[in-house]
Write a protein that holds these residues in place. Structure first.
Motif, PDB file in Angstrom:
ATOM      1  N   MET A  60       0.830  -1.194   0.000  1.00  0.00           N
ATOM      2  CA  MET A  60       0.000   0.000   0.000  1.00  0.00           C
ATOM      3  C   MET A  60       0.871   1.253   0.000  1.00  0.00           C
ATOM      4  N   ALA A  61       0.220   2.401  -0.186  1.00  0.00           N
ATOM      5  CA  ALA A  61       0.929   3.675  -0.275  1.00  0.00           C
ATOM      6  C   ALA A  61       1.658   4.000   1.019  1.00  0.00           C
ATOM      7  N   ASP A  62       2.745   4.726   0.873  1.00  0.00           N
ATOM      8  CA  ASP A  62       3.460   5.299   2.012  1.00  0.00           C
ATOM      9  C   ASP A  62       3.544   6.800   1.743  1.00  0.00           C
ATOM     10  N   SER A  63       2.635   7.544   2.341  1.00  0.00           N
ATOM     11  CA  SER A  63       2.484   8.965   2.010  1.00  0.00           C
ATOM     12  C   SER A  63       3.354   9.877   2.866  1.00  0.00           C
ATOM     13  N   ARG A  64       4.335   9.316   3.567  1.00  0.00           N
ATOM     14  CA  ARG A  64       5.175  10.157   4.421  1.00  0.00           C
ATOM     15  C   ARG A  64       6.015  11.144   3.630  1.00  0.00           C
ATOM     16  N   ASP A  65       6.181  10.916   2.324  1.00  0.00           N
ATOM     17  CA  ASP A  65       6.897  11.900   1.519  1.00  0.00           C
ATOM     18  C   ASP A  65       6.171  13.244   1.477  1.00  0.00           C
ATOM     19  N   MET A  66       4.885  13.240   1.805  1.00  0.00           N
ATOM     20  CA  MET A  66       4.122  14.490   1.822  1.00  0.00           C
ATOM     21  C   MET A  66       4.639  15.460   2.882  1.00  0.00           C
ATOM     22  N   TYR A  67       5.194  14.939   3.976  1.00  0.00           N
ATOM     23  CA  TYR A  67       5.738  15.822   4.994  1.00  0.00           C
ATOM     24  C   TYR A  67       6.880  16.667   4.425  1.00  0.00           C
ATOM     25  N   VAL A  68       7.669  16.067   3.532  1.00  0.00           N
ATOM     26  CA  VAL A  68       8.774  16.787   2.915  1.00  0.00           C
ATOM     27  C   VAL A  68       8.241  17.875   1.987  1.00  0.00           C
ATOM     28  N   VAL A  69       7.254  17.519   1.179  1.00  0.00           N
ATOM     29  CA  VAL A  69       6.658  18.489   0.256  1.00  0.00           C
ATOM     30  C   VAL A  69       6.028  19.644   1.026  1.00  0.00           C
ATOM     31  N   HIS A  70       5.291  19.325   2.068  1.00  0.00           N
ATOM     32  CA  HIS A  70       4.639  20.359   2.854  1.00  0.00           C
ATOM     33  C   HIS A  70       5.656  21.280   3.532  1.00  0.00           C
ATOM     34  N   LYS A  71       6.786  20.712   3.947  1.00  0.00           N
ATOM     35  CA  LYS A  71       7.821  21.523   4.581  1.00  0.00           C
ATOM     36  C   LYS A  71       8.331  22.589   3.619  1.00  0.00           C
ATOM     37  N   VAL A  72       8.445  22.233   2.347  1.00  0.00           N
ATOM     38  CA  VAL A  72       8.881  23.198   1.340  1.00  0.00           C
ATOM     39  C   VAL A  72       7.895  24.363   1.262  1.00  0.00           C
ATOM     40  N   PHE A  73       6.606  24.058   1.180  1.00  0.00           N
ATOM     41  CA  PHE A  73       5.604  25.120   1.070  1.00  0.00           C
ATOM     42  C   PHE A  73       5.613  26.020   2.300  1.00  0.00           C
ATOM     43  N   ARG A  74       5.693  25.420   3.478  1.00  0.00           N
ATOM     44  CA  ARG A  74       5.696  26.229   4.697  1.00  0.00           C
ATOM     45  C   ARG A  74       6.917  27.151   4.727  1.00  0.00           C
ATOM     46  N   ARG A  75       8.067  26.603   4.430  1.00  0.00           N
ATOM     47  CA  ARG A  75       9.306  27.373   4.530  1.00  0.00           C
ATOM     48  C   ARG A  75       9.396  28.465   3.472  1.00  0.00           C
ATOM     49  N   GLU A  76       9.164  28.097   2.224  1.00  0.00           N
ATOM     50  CA  GLU A  76       9.379  29.051   1.133  1.00  0.00           C
ATOM     51  C   GLU A  76       8.334  30.156   1.106  1.00  0.00           C
ATOM     52  N   PHE A  77       7.061  29.819   1.326  1.00  0.00           N
ATOM     53  CA  PHE A  77       6.037  30.871   1.315  1.00  0.00           C
ATOM     54  C   PHE A  77       6.184  31.800   2.508  1.00  0.00           C
ATOM     55  N   ALA A  78       6.638  31.278   3.651  1.00  0.00           N
ATOM     56  CA  ALA A  78       6.808  32.139   4.829  1.00  0.00           C
ATOM     57  C   ALA A  78       7.815  33.249   4.567  1.00  0.00           C
TER      58      ALA A  78
END
Length: 221
Positions: free
Chosen positions: A1-19
């Motif tokens: 089945m899927a392992d969606s933990r890579d989403m934490y990495v993607v989300h970290k980019v959005f939080r950091r760069e947009f801030a």
């Protein structure tokens, strides 16, 4: 089945760069269209990546969850869809203000863009938090690994090839060792070999131009 933990990495980019964006915009001197264009390209890349990321979920994730999940998860999927709609409106406003500022580097346009990004960040963070808390476990339960990889492939496939090393470098920057391992496991070995080497260099070069340092602050909130 899927392992969606890579989403934490993607989300970290959005939080950091947009801030960092409002500060980057406000630091540009009035009339400096060269610097405004450089920062505008950076912001435009961020809004593009976030938009394509959400389009992949809209097309390839939410329908599968609704089809396969229990009836009680429907309200959560609907929440995700509504949050996407609100964010897309906010991103459209940012893009419109971005085009105006790029042309003039005027004080009024500069503040309008910075304020639009500041309005967009809280609902974005709320959405990312909600997805991590309530939805990733559903993805892992109801989507296969191949289906989850197809979501990432669809998103990356819409990006200009010249930007792929930079985007990958953004994801690797500040990632925890376990998160790096997860990213490595999601890519074919030749792709990992290439992007794990080109990505950090591309991000460092880009970051020096945009942030003035190859190691910008790791903002996560």
């Amino acid at each position: 089945m899927a392992d969606s933990r890579d989403m934490y990495v993607v989300h970290k980019v959005f939080r950091r760069e947009f801030a960092a964006v409002p500060g980057l915009v406000r630091e540009v001197a009035e009339g400096d269209v060269t610097r405004a264009g450089l920062v505008a390209d950076h912001v435009g890349l961020l809004t593009f990546v976030l938009t394509k990321h959400h389009e992949g979920e809209d097309l390839l994730v939410w329908p599968k969850l609704l089809e396969r999940g229990a009836a009680e998860i429907t309200p959560m999927v609907e929440t995700m869809e509504h949050q996407h709609e609100a964010l897309h409106r906010a991103l459209a406003e940012v893009d419109a203000k971005l085009d105006q500022w790029r042309r003039t580097a005027g004080t009024g346009e500069r503040e309008a863009l910075a304020a639009a990004v500041e309005r967009m960040i809280p609902p974005m963070v709320e959405h990312l938090d909600t997805e991590e808390t309530h939805v990733l476990s559903l993805i892992d339960k109801y989507l296969t690994a191949a289906e989850w990889e197809a979501v990432a492939a669809a998103t990356m496939g819409k990006m200009p090839k010249s930007k792929l090393p930079l985007v990958f470098g953004m994801a690797l920057y500040g990632a925890e060792p376990e998160q790096v391992r997860i990213l490595k496991d999601t890519l074919p070995a030749p792709a990992w070999f290439m992007f794990s080497r080109l990505g950090p260099r591309a991000f460092a070069k880009h970051s020096r131009r945009i942030h003035g340092t190859a190691t910008p602050a790791l903002v996560t909130d």
